[in-house]
Scaffold this motif. Structure first.
Motif, short mmCIF file in Angstrom:
data_model
loop_
_atom_site.label_atom_id
_atom_site.label_comp_id
_atom_site.label_asym_id
_atom_site.label_seq_id
_atom_site.Cartn_x
_atom_site.Cartn_y
_atom_site.Cartn_z
N ARG A 274 0.82 -1.20 0.00
CA ARG A 274 0.00 0.00 0.00
C ARG A 274 0.86 1.26 0.00
O ARG A 274 0.46 2.28 -0.56
N PHE A 275 2.02 1.19 0.60
CA PHE A 275 2.92 2.34 0.57
C PHE A 275 3.49 2.52 -0.84
O PHE A 275 3.66 3.66 -1.30
N VAL A 276 3.78 1.41 -1.52
CA VAL A 276 4.23 1.49 -2.91
C VAL A 276 3.12 2.03 -3.80
O VAL A 276 3.37 2.79 -4.74
N TYR A 277 1.88 1.64 -3.51
CA TYR A 277 0.73 2.17 -4.26
C TYR A 277 0.70 3.70 -4.19
O TYR A 277 0.37 4.37 -5.17
N PHE A 335 -6.58 -1.72 -3.85
CA PHE A 335 -5.45 -0.91 -4.29
C PHE A 335 -5.01 -1.28 -5.71
O PHE A 335 -3.90 -0.96 -6.11
N SER A 336 -5.85 -1.93 -6.46
CA SER A 336 -5.52 -2.34 -7.82
C SER A 336 -5.54 -1.13 -8.76
O SER A 336 -6.43 -0.27 -8.68
N LEU A 337 -4.56 -1.09 -9.67
CA LEU A 337 -4.48 -0.06 -10.72
C LEU A 337 -4.56 -0.71 -12.09
O LEU A 337 -3.90 -0.28 -13.03
N CYS A 338 -5.38 -1.75 -12.19
CA CYS A 338 -5.46 -2.51 -13.43
C CYS A 338 -5.90 -1.65 -14.60
O CYS A 338 -5.46 -1.84 -15.73
N SER A 339 -6.78 -0.69 -14.36
CA SER A 339 -7.30 0.16 -15.43
C SER A 339 -6.53 1.45 -15.60
O SER A 339 -6.94 2.32 -16.36
#
Length: 638
Positions: A274-277, A335-339
């Protein structure tokens, strides 16, 4: 300073406070009441020069401050500083001790009576906020447990939990109650263990901002004092990194950065992902805090933390849990950034900038041997199924891995020249004198790279290519581009690299030749349009973010590619090239250079065939030419 100077300074500061407080005879009450910050500053200075006051004036000051505090006549900003001055008078001036102790007993009864009356009967006064704030400040003192009784604590817990069903129980009042209860918990271990879950529950998005913010600050202070108690609630705290409120995201980023810098919490598990996110945070202020923490603190404390978790980060950012060896997305689905390929590219670029050459080798090894090898046939266990399309989470993850292997930041892993240059930059030399051992080391490095690629990298990619061809996968194009980038330095030894497979070596050589010609055309166009819009577009297309964005856009043409395969057309004629630019002209003809790799007919790729709808295919050139020759011969005979 000397005693007489200290005495004069103390008298001067006391006179300034008397004027500000309106205590002199004939003066209006609180002429500067709106400027509470000035009163705080005067009291702070007064606390440092109390030893220079005479006993009579010190007792007069203690009587004045205790009266103001008992009447709740001071603003909340001045209450904390006034209590500190009273505490210093109690310990520093013997004549004031009895007076201060009497004030404490009276204040305890008054505060308890006001709070219990509000909780039981709902009768609130205008000074209730100041009353609750004063309770928290008294609870921080050494003998706070004596001043703040158990009934007061129960009343504060009722207000915090919302058990008081009153119309005048505002969010401001509850925020004061949470802050006061947290201050009391800092002095009482048992109470902190009982109340920790209450603070965590108030982080919910259903609560007002002031309550969530105060609960977050209290949890940060409790984590410093009772780390083992708060550690299991870190996932709930780090979940605020995706909160819509920017100020709350900034607060949690600052709190986590402080805890990580002092090693109160461990940088692992959900907190790491989550910190990397947050490295792709849309707010510049929050992103700057996270970047500085990762670069200046975490990377220096744990140099290998991003190397060992890089592939897990890729899976987590795409929300994919289909790979048995990488389950970083489990529990972090929100926390997904798939899109959002652009935000993922920002994170990848930042993490790669922190890695050394050796660490990039380790990341490359994980991508090929651990991640991609699972899609091929593995003895004794089943393989991971290839994603069917690029739109899904698995397709985005596989596409990111292939793009990362072929990006310029990872090219150092497959080029001995770039690896040696990077090594020289990491360990700079004092002089510019050529060392004969450098060439020897470069040759040894080239041999080692060739061995690693021949034994570990190329076999996995070749086997994966065969699996994709058997399943008619849409990822054949990205994989071929990845092969070209990895084997570019070994283009003269392709047959040896592929273990004598001349057909595969010819295919890769053909792709390399095509890519080289496209790059030559792009370079000439870029030189002509450096200052124009085309030059900026070409620069964007060569970047990691541009490649990921084009790969995501190419997903819309997958159906057209399947139509081309079913109709017998060359598959690469229908797929959009998501990694390299299109040819300069509408038609590009490739003439083979040797008899071995010469196809049956000249290969023609038209721009119209790269659209979504399949183009009409003209008759073969050989038949058309024969018909024309027969017609010309008949006309000559006539």
């Amino acid at each position: 300073c000397r005693a007489e100077d200290s005495h004069g300074l103390a008298e001067l500061v006391l006179q300034a406070w008397s004027f500000f407080d309106g205590g002199e005879a004939g003066m209006p009450s609180r002429p500067l009441q709106g400027v509470s910050r000035l009163g705080v500053q005067i009291l702070n200075v007064l606390g440092h020069v109390i030893s220079g006051l005479a006993s009579s004036k010190a007792c007069h000051l203690a009587r004045s401050l205790c009266g103001r505090l008992a009447a709740f006549a001071l603003p909340a900003d001045e209450v904390r500083t006034a209590l500190r001055v009273v505490e210093q008078l109690h310990h520093g001036v013997a004549a004031c001790r009895a007076q201060v102790e009497a004030w404490r007993d009276a204040t305890q009864k008054t505060l308890e009576s006001m709070l219990l009356t509000y909780v039981r009967k709902g009768e609130a006064t205008d000074a209730l906020d100041t009353c609750i704030f004063m309770l928290g400040e008294l609870g921080l003192e050494e003998d706070g447990e004596v001043v703040v009784s158990a009934r007061i604590v129960s009343a504060l817990q009722s207000i915090c939990a919302g058990d008081v069903d009153l119309s005048n129980c505002t969010s401001r009042l509850r925020g004061h109650a949470i802050a006061a209860l947290g201050k009391i918990c800092l002095r009482r271990d048992a109470l902190a263990k009982q109340s920790i879950e209450l603070f965590v529950c108030h982080l919910s998005s259903k609560e007002p901002f002031v309550i969530r913010n105060n609960s977050l600050v209290i949890l940060g202070d409790l984590c410093v004092r009772y780390t083992s108690v708060v550690d299991r609630f870190l996932p709930a705290i780090s979940d605020l990194l995706r909160d819509p409120n920017e100020l709350l995201r900034k607060q949690v980023a600052l709190m986590l950065s402080s805890l990580l810098a002092e090693s109160y919490v461990k940088f692992r598990g959900p907190l790491l992902f989550r910190f990397v996110y947050a490295l792709s945070e849309t707010s510049t202020a929050v992103r700057h805090i996270v970047e500085c923490t990762c670069k200046e603190i975490l990377h220096r404390q744990h140099p290998a933390v991003f190397t060992s978790s890089f592939v897990d980060v890729v899976c987590m950012l795409n929300g994919w849990t289909g790979h048995p060896a990488y389950q970083g997305a489990a529990g972090n689905e929100a926390f997904s950034l798939c899109s959002e390929p652009g935000r993922r590219a920002v994170i990848y670029r930042f993490l790669l900038s922190l890695l050394t050459v050796g660490q990039k080798f380790q990341v490359c090894s994980q991508m090929v041997i651990s991640f991609l090898a699972a899609f091929t046939e593995v003895e004794g266990r089943g393989r991971v199924r290839l994603p069917q399309h690029l739109h899904g989470q698995g397709g985005q993850t596989l596409s990111d891995i292939l793009i990362l292997l072929a990006c310029k930041e990872m090219r150092v892993c497959f080029s001995s020249k770039l690896a040696s240059q990077a090594g020289e930059e990491e360990v700079p030399t004092q002089g510019a004198v050529a060392d004969p051992g450098v060439e020897t080391a470069r040759g040894a490095l080239s041999g080692m790279l060739r061995k690693v690629i021949c034994e570990n990298v190329a076999p996995v990619l070749v086997q994966l290519k065969r699996v994709m061809e058997a399943e008619r996968s849409t990822f054949i194009g990205p994989l071929q581009h990845c092969l070209c980038e990895i084997l570019f330095e070994f283009k003269e030894e392709l047959a040896d690299v592929f273990g004598g497979d001349k057909e595969l070596a010819g295919e890769v050589a053909f792709d390399m030749h095509k890519r080289a010609r496209a790059q030559t055309v792009d370079k000439s166009k870029q030189e002509k349009g450096k200052q124009g819009r085309f030059g900026r577009c070409m620069k964007m297309r060569k970047s990691l973010g541009g490649a990921m964005k084009r790969a995501a856009e190419a997903a819309t043409d997958n159906e057209a590619s399947r139509v081309a395969v079913d109709s017998g057309l060359p598959q690469d004629a229908m797929e959009e090239d998501t990694f390299e630019d299109a040819p300069a002209s509408d038609t590009e003809t490739y003439e083979p250079t040797s008899r071995d790799d010469k196809p049956a007919a000249t290969r023609r790729v038209t721009r119209s065939m790269m659209r979504v709808e399949p183009a009409v295919v003209s008759p073969p050139m050989g038949l058309a030419s024969a018909a024309e020759r027969s017609a010309r011969k008949a006309r000559r005979l006539r």
